[in-house]
Structure formats: structure tokens, C-alpha cells
Design an enzyme around this catalytic site. Structure first.
Site: not given
Ligand SMILES: *Cc1c(COP(=O)(O)O)cnc(C)c1O
Length: 379
Positions: A191
Site C-alpha cells: 500500500k
Molecule cells: C488492501 C485493501 C483492504 C484491506 O487491507 P488489508 O490490510 O489487506 O486487510 C481494504 N480495502 C481496500 C480498497 C484495499 O485495497
């Protein structure tokens, strides 16, 4: 070339990160160490909200928000059809019904006109109680919060901003993760701000909600007494090691990484424009944190063949996302599967995400662009 070069990032920040991790190990404060609170303070200050509560991942962050709002059976939660599974999984896990709403074909975010129509339809049918909207900042770009917030007011809905990909983006200088009644993010390694494992955070201006969230994160504890359990909660904490990794990473993100990804995006845009590709569009007054640089291939292109040609030139690419939420098998046979989302149906077959991270050089970006154009000519 890496799609997201976490090794290069580590090479740049190795000294600081190694020291931070070693400190946690030698202090042995693996759970709720001082780094966690320090990170929460810095995150809240950066985003511009009063409270930040870290947790185990971005999915838990969404679920915890829905939990304290009491979202459950009989409730409708409006979610974009084009997003990562979690955005719709969490309301469904809470036994509510996600209502999938089509997106704008240029910003990839929830289309406010279609959202309003979906809300009116649910209210008119009366089968579900219209309860909340989960707006997603897809690929780093904040959703259209001017419109979405006014729809929330008009129809008395709660707004959750799923900023898992949006951290660092902004609208007129106001930061992502500050637009929801509660906003959430993820520190999954890939991310915009990632740690070295799973991690997440929840943001809100409301003290009572912040307190409830802190309680639900740690087995429904009462205040600071974790052996006095007054609610059925979960165990969802950010490890001290992850907080220690995130502190220098947040500093780098603020000082240069966010500028670097914006520079990379503008190199892509100038090297790819005037072709058959549809490039990401950043509306004026918005800024993106470029979780992805996603283009739409022209109709004549065979996406797998284009990807294979890029791969042969040493260039990774990814498809985010190739299936609309309402087509996911988990929703088969439910009312959530009945969504009418022609834009999402179309773009799922056309989108392609290119390598994107703060450490890409101008030469590498031009190499990707050259090879992508070449791959299209060969079609
Ligand atoms: C990655 C993501 C999540 C979930 O995050 P995690 O930390 O992997 O549980 C939720 N919403 C969106 C839009 C994402 O890209």
C-alpha cells in the site's frame, strides 16, 4: 524491474529501520510498545483528525468501524463494485447486505449519481435499512466526498472512508482518511504506506467512537483494564515491530516518497499520452497517492498478450481488478449479486496497472511506456 520495489526502499532506509526493529527486540515490548502510541499520534496529526487507533490490518479496521456502528442483519451498506474484496466482505461478514454501486469510468471511484439512485431504490423497496456507505479511494485517489457527504446528510447515512489505497491523497489540501465519519487504512506492504507484514488504522474525530474502537480491538476491555471485559471484541492490534518500521517510513513518505510517486505518475502521463490508452485522470483540486497507475487498454487489445509482451521485456504488470464485486462467487445467489454496473463490467476487462513506486527512475518509466506502446502496435 519490480512492480513495487520494497527492496530498493529498504536499501535506502536500512540503517533507520534496522535500528528501530532492534530496539523493539531488545526492549521486548512486542505488544503495545511506546512506538504504537507515537505512530498513532503522528498519523492523526498527518491526516488531520483527532483520533487514530491502529489495528491488525485494513480489513479489521473496516469491520471494527461497522461493529461499533451496530451494522448487521437487515442493513444495506453501499459499496463500489470496483474495489478490493474487503470493502464488500466486511459488511457481508457483519451479516449486512452490500449493495454494489457502479463507478466513474475515469476516476474509478463510486459514481455519486448512481449511489443516490441506489439509495433511493433501497429506501423505496423497504426490504433493507439503508445504513452506511463505504466509499473507497481507489488507486490512491480520494472519492468524490463533496457529493458523497451530501448524499449521506440527505439520506441520514453513516460514511466510512476505506482509505486502504488512499493514504496520502487529498482534496483541496485536506488529507484522505479524514473524510469519513470513520476512515480506515491498511499498512499491507504494497500500500502507499506499508509495513513489513499486516497492519491497519482507524481514524475518527469522535471521542466516544475512538474509545469504543480501542475497547473492541482488545477483547472489549473497559478503559485500560484489559482483564475487565465488558463487550465481545476481537484481538486486533498493530505489533510494536510494525509501528517501529512505520515511523521512519511515514517520515520518508511525508518528506519525499509522496512527491516521488507523483513525479513518476507525471512521467507516465507525458510518455503515454496521445496514444490509444485511457490514462488515469486526476480531477482538479484532487491529489493521488498513486497506489496504482492504472491505464485502460483500447478495445482491440488482448490484455493477456500485452502482459506477456511486457513480461518478455522484463516488465511486470497487474490487473486490478478483473472481476466486479457483484460477480464474486461469495455473493452468488444473494441480493448483492443483482447489481447493475455496466461501467465496472467493462473496465474489468480493460484495466492494466503498471509498475509504480517512489524509487522508479525516469528511464524505467520510459522503458515501460515504450514497451507498452510497442505491445499495442503488435496487436
Ligand atoms: C488492501 C485493501 C483492504 C484491506 O487491507 P488489508 O490490510 O489487506 O486487510 C481494504 N480495502 C481496500 C480498497 C484495499 O485495497
Amino acid at each position: 524491474m519490480e512492480f513495487r520495489d520494497l527492496k530498493k526502499q529498504y536499501a535506502v532506509m536500512k540503517e533507520e529501520i534496522d535500528l528501530a526493529v532492534a530496539e523493539v527486540i531488545s526492549s521486548a515490548n512486542f505488544i503495545s510498545g511506546t512506538q504504537v502510541r507515537k505512530l498513532e499520534e503522528q498519523l492523526a496529526e498527518y491526516v488531520g483528525v483527532k483520533y487514530c487507533i491502529t489495528c491488525a490490518n485494513g480489513t479489521d479496521a473496516i469491520s471494527l468501524a461497522l461493529r461499533i456502528w451496530g451494522v448487521g442483519e437487515g442493513d444495506a451498506v453501499f459499496v463500489p463494485d470496483f474495489t478490493f474484496f474487503s470493502s464488500g466482505e466486511c459488511p457481508a461478514f457483519a451479516r449486512a447486505t452490500p449493495i454494489f454501486v457502479d463507478v466513474d469510468d475515469r476516476t474509478y471511484n463510486m459514481d455519486p449519481d448512481r449511489l443516490e439512485r441506489a439509495v433511493c431504490k433501497v429506501k423505496a423497496e423497504g426490504k433493507y435499512n439503508a445504513k452506511a456507505i463505504i466509499a473507497v479511494d481507489l488507486f490512491g485517489l480520494p472519492a468524490d466526498y463533496d457529493r458523497i457527504q451530501s448524499i449521506c446528510k440527505k439520506y441520514d447515512l453513516l460514511l466510512l472512508e476505506d482509505g486502504a489505497q488512499g493514504f496520502g491523497g487529498s482534496i483541496r489540501g485536506r488529507k484522505a482518511c479524514s473524510f469519513g465519519d470513520i476512515s480506515t487504512t491498511s499498512f499491507f506492504p504494497a500500500k502507499p504506506l506499508g509495513c513489513y507484514g499486516d497492519g491497519g488504522a482507524i481514524f475518527t474525530d469522535r471521542e466516544d467512537w475512538a474509545e469504543l474502537l480501542r475497547s473492541y480491538c482488545v477483547h472489549g476491555k473497559a478503559g485500560n483494564d484489559k482483564y475487565n471485559n465488558i463487550r465481545i471484541g476481537v484481538n486486533s492490534r498493530l505489533d510494536t515491530i510494525q509501528a517501529a518500521v512505520l515511523l521512519p517510513k511515514l517520515k520518508a513518505f511525508r518528506e519525499y516518497e509522496l512527491d516521488c510517486v507523483n513525479q513518476v505518475a507525471s512521467w507516465y502521463t507525458s510518455s503515454l499520452k496521445n496514444g490509444d490508452l485511457i490514462l488515469p485522470e486526476i480531477v482538479s483540486e484532487y491529489s493521488s497517492s498513486w497506489a496504482q497507475y492504472t491505464v485502460q487498454l483500447p478495445k482491440y487489445a488482448n490484455r493477456s498478450a500485452v502482459q506477456a509482451r511486457l513480461k518478455a521485456a522484463g516488465i511486470p504488470s497487474m490487473v486490478y481488478y478483473n472481476r466486479p464485486m457483484h460477480m464474486q462467487g461469495a455473493f452468488a445467489g444473494t441480493d448483492s449479486a443483482k447489481a447493475d454496473c455496466p461501467v465496472t463490467d467493462y473496465i474489468c476487462g480493460r484495466v492494466l496497472s503498471l509498475p509504480m513506486h517512489p524509487y522508479l527512475s525516469e528511464e524505467e518509466v520510459w522503458k515501460v511506456s515504450r514497451n507498452l506502446k510497442k505491445a499495442l502496435i503488435e496487436e
